[in-house]
Design an enzyme around this catalytic site. Sequence first.
Site, short mmCIF file in Angstrom:
data_model
loop_
_atom_site.label_atom_id
_atom_site.label_comp_id
_atom_site.label_asym_id
_atom_site.label_seq_id
_atom_site.Cartn_x
_atom_site.Cartn_y
_atom_site.Cartn_z
N CYS A 280 0.83 -1.21 0.00
CA CYS A 280 0.00 0.00 0.00
C CYS A 280 0.86 1.25 0.00
CB CYS A 280 -0.92 0.00 1.20
SG CYS A 280 0.01 -0.03 2.73
N GLU A 380 -5.81 2.02 -8.74
CA GLU A 380 -4.75 1.39 -7.97
C GLU A 380 -4.48 0.04 -8.64
OE1 GLU A 380 -5.60 -0.40 -4.14
OE2 GLU A 380 -3.63 0.16 -3.41
P1 NAD Z 1 -9.55 -6.50 0.02
O1 NAD Z 1 -10.26 -5.23 0.27
O2 NAD Z 1 -9.96 -7.33 -1.14
O3 NAD Z 1 -9.66 -7.47 1.31
C1 NAD Z 1 -9.35 -7.02 2.61
C2 NAD Z 1 -10.14 -7.83 3.61
O4 NAD Z 1 -11.53 -7.61 3.39
C3 NAD Z 1 -9.91 -9.34 3.51
O5 NAD Z 1 -9.89 -9.89 4.81
C4 NAD Z 1 -11.11 -9.81 2.71
O6 NAD Z 1 -11.48 -11.14 3.03
C5 NAD Z 1 -12.19 -8.85 3.14
N1 NAD Z 1 -13.20 -8.62 2.09
C6 NAD Z 1 -13.02 -8.70 0.75
N2 NAD Z 1 -14.17 -8.41 0.11
C7 NAD Z 1 -15.09 -8.14 1.06
C8 NAD Z 1 -16.48 -7.75 1.03
N3 NAD Z 1 -17.12 -7.60 -0.12
N4 NAD Z 1 -17.10 -7.54 2.20
C9 NAD Z 1 -16.45 -7.70 3.37
N5 NAD Z 1 -15.15 -8.06 3.46
C10 NAD Z 1 -14.48 -8.27 2.33
O7 NAD Z 1 -7.98 -6.16 -0.05
P2 NAD Z 1 -6.79 -7.13 -0.43
O8 NAD Z 1 -6.84 -7.39 -1.89
O9 NAD Z 1 -6.71 -8.26 0.51
O10 NAD Z 1 -5.54 -6.18 -0.10
C11 NAD Z 1 -5.04 -5.24 -1.00
C12 NAD Z 1 -5.61 -3.87 -0.76
O11 NAD Z 1 -5.33 -3.46 0.59
C13 NAD Z 1 -4.98 -2.80 -1.63
O12 NAD Z 1 -5.98 -1.93 -2.06
C14 NAD Z 1 -4.01 -2.09 -0.70
O13 NAD Z 1 -3.71 -0.75 -1.04
C15 NAD Z 1 -4.77 -2.15 0.58
N6 NAD Z 1 -3.88 -1.97 1.71
C16 NAD Z 1 -3.93 -0.79 2.37
C17 NAD Z 1 -3.09 -0.57 3.44
C18 NAD Z 1 -3.11 0.72 4.18
O14 NAD Z 1 -2.50 0.78 5.21
N7 NAD Z 1 -3.81 1.74 3.72
C19 NAD Z 1 -2.21 -1.58 3.85
C20 NAD Z 1 -2.21 -2.79 3.16
C21 NAD Z 1 -3.06 -2.97 2.09
#
Ligand code: NAD
Length: 495
Positions: A280, A380
Amino acid sequence: MSTILHHVGGIETGAADRTGPVYNPATGVVQHQVAFASKDEVDAAIATAAAALPGWRATGLVKRADVFFRLRHLLVERQDELAAIITSQHGKVLSDAKGEISRGIENVEFAAGLVHLLKGEHSEQVARGVDVHSVKQPVGVVGAITPFNFPAMVPLWMVSSAIACGNTVVLKPSEKDPSAAVFIAKLFEEAGLPAGVLNVVHGDKVAVDAILDSPVVRAVSFVGSTPIARSIYERASANGKRVQALGGAKNHMVVMPDADLDAAADAAVSAAYGSAGERCMAVSVLVAVGDETADALVAKVADRVASLTIGDGTDAASEMGPLITAEHRDKVASYVTGATAEGATVVVDGTAQHFDGDGFFVGVSLVDHVRPGMRVYDDEIFGPVLSVVRVPSYEEAVSLINANPYANGTALFTRDGGTARSFEFDIEVGMVGVNVPIPVPIGAYSFGGWRNSLFGDSHIYGPESIHFYTRSKVITTRWPDQTPSSVNLGFPSNH
Ligand code: NAD
């Protein structure tokens, strides 16, 4: 094939009626199934956390701190094992996995100072014989929902402070690489944390919604993509919970004409392609001020990427591993293949690189002459794609960044102190680096972006996490003394 189960009340549980695949991204082979929790299973984990709350919040602070000192030792001692788990399910190279563990340990070290962090305030004699003091008490059961890209560090961001403050936790890690969270929960227990204080449930939206809708859960920490972060924030806050939901990013690195261009190129390559761009805080946009700067930088970056070694993260020679899934790899590639039609110039095309086997690999890409309005700029991508935006001046660089909907991190490369100071003042982004490409704050500061990179008021870990995971209570006391009392119906005044 083994099924990864939930870890609730210190034991493995789970009916595993619904499961999801856990791949080794370097081979493309499904190595485990992970149980997807039903609403009832999540409710049971929440009930376990609620049952553990009275005992944990009553545990003495020094004894609580002991758990963190021991945990730190265990994490250091067993980091190779944890790094191997991370690499096998996430794909990042082992040195990077160890890097994330060491950053997570910073949060454990911060939490070990909980005796100091939980101090309240005291004012003596606010009125004759009256004293006031404040205390920080736990909020209760906390929900923690984490992304795939830092399967150890982001859980440690949340659970270290939440537990230090006397809360109990239900953690729902990413279903793509769920084992690191279970490993950490077991280490916590080995370090002396009572069973039931930290519980791990696996799953998808069903599990997350059960956390968001439970009246027993008082606060929710979320890290993930922006659309999900926004929906988590809305649903959990509508349910009356305290929420912090960190979202996605598009991090710009500005390079001024006076910068050390070799150092800037090294930094851009490291920050754009490290962990295959799945960070991120990865730099995804290089903002070159002036065409001369841009031409030189593009040449230097292209030169450096030619020698990058991409391969299985367990191979010590690999500098970059695969992406998390085949679908994600294909989506990342689509931005590069579509960039030319949008008017950009693909200088290095990673999608053309061939890899043997079925791993989710893609080469690194460098795309020049990118502008807002192009998909390659607006979205992104979360992969090894670096876009170059050319601007004529420092002011245009700042306007570009301040107009972007994301505002997680940014960096400026310059030798000029005045420009750097202006940037610190002008830029509307949560975390800023000056000649530092990935300005992730150390554990003693808090982490968080602005705009669509964070929904909620509190940044994560560090001092703001103590505020987020506690409720303050202010107590006014008067003890019998020699002063005679009398009835007074006026509003209490301290004058
Ligand atoms: P994601 O949003 O797909 O998933 C994150 C979490 O949410 C997971 O545990 C997943 O199971 C859950 N989830 C997914 N879809 C959902 C839904 N419809 N309803 C409820 N829960 C749901 O993210 P990812 O692909 O695992 O991670 C990558 C993303 O995280 C990137 O966008 C990255 O920038 C972001 N990120 C941000 C930070 C920060 O500090 N701002 C840090 C790390 C990652």
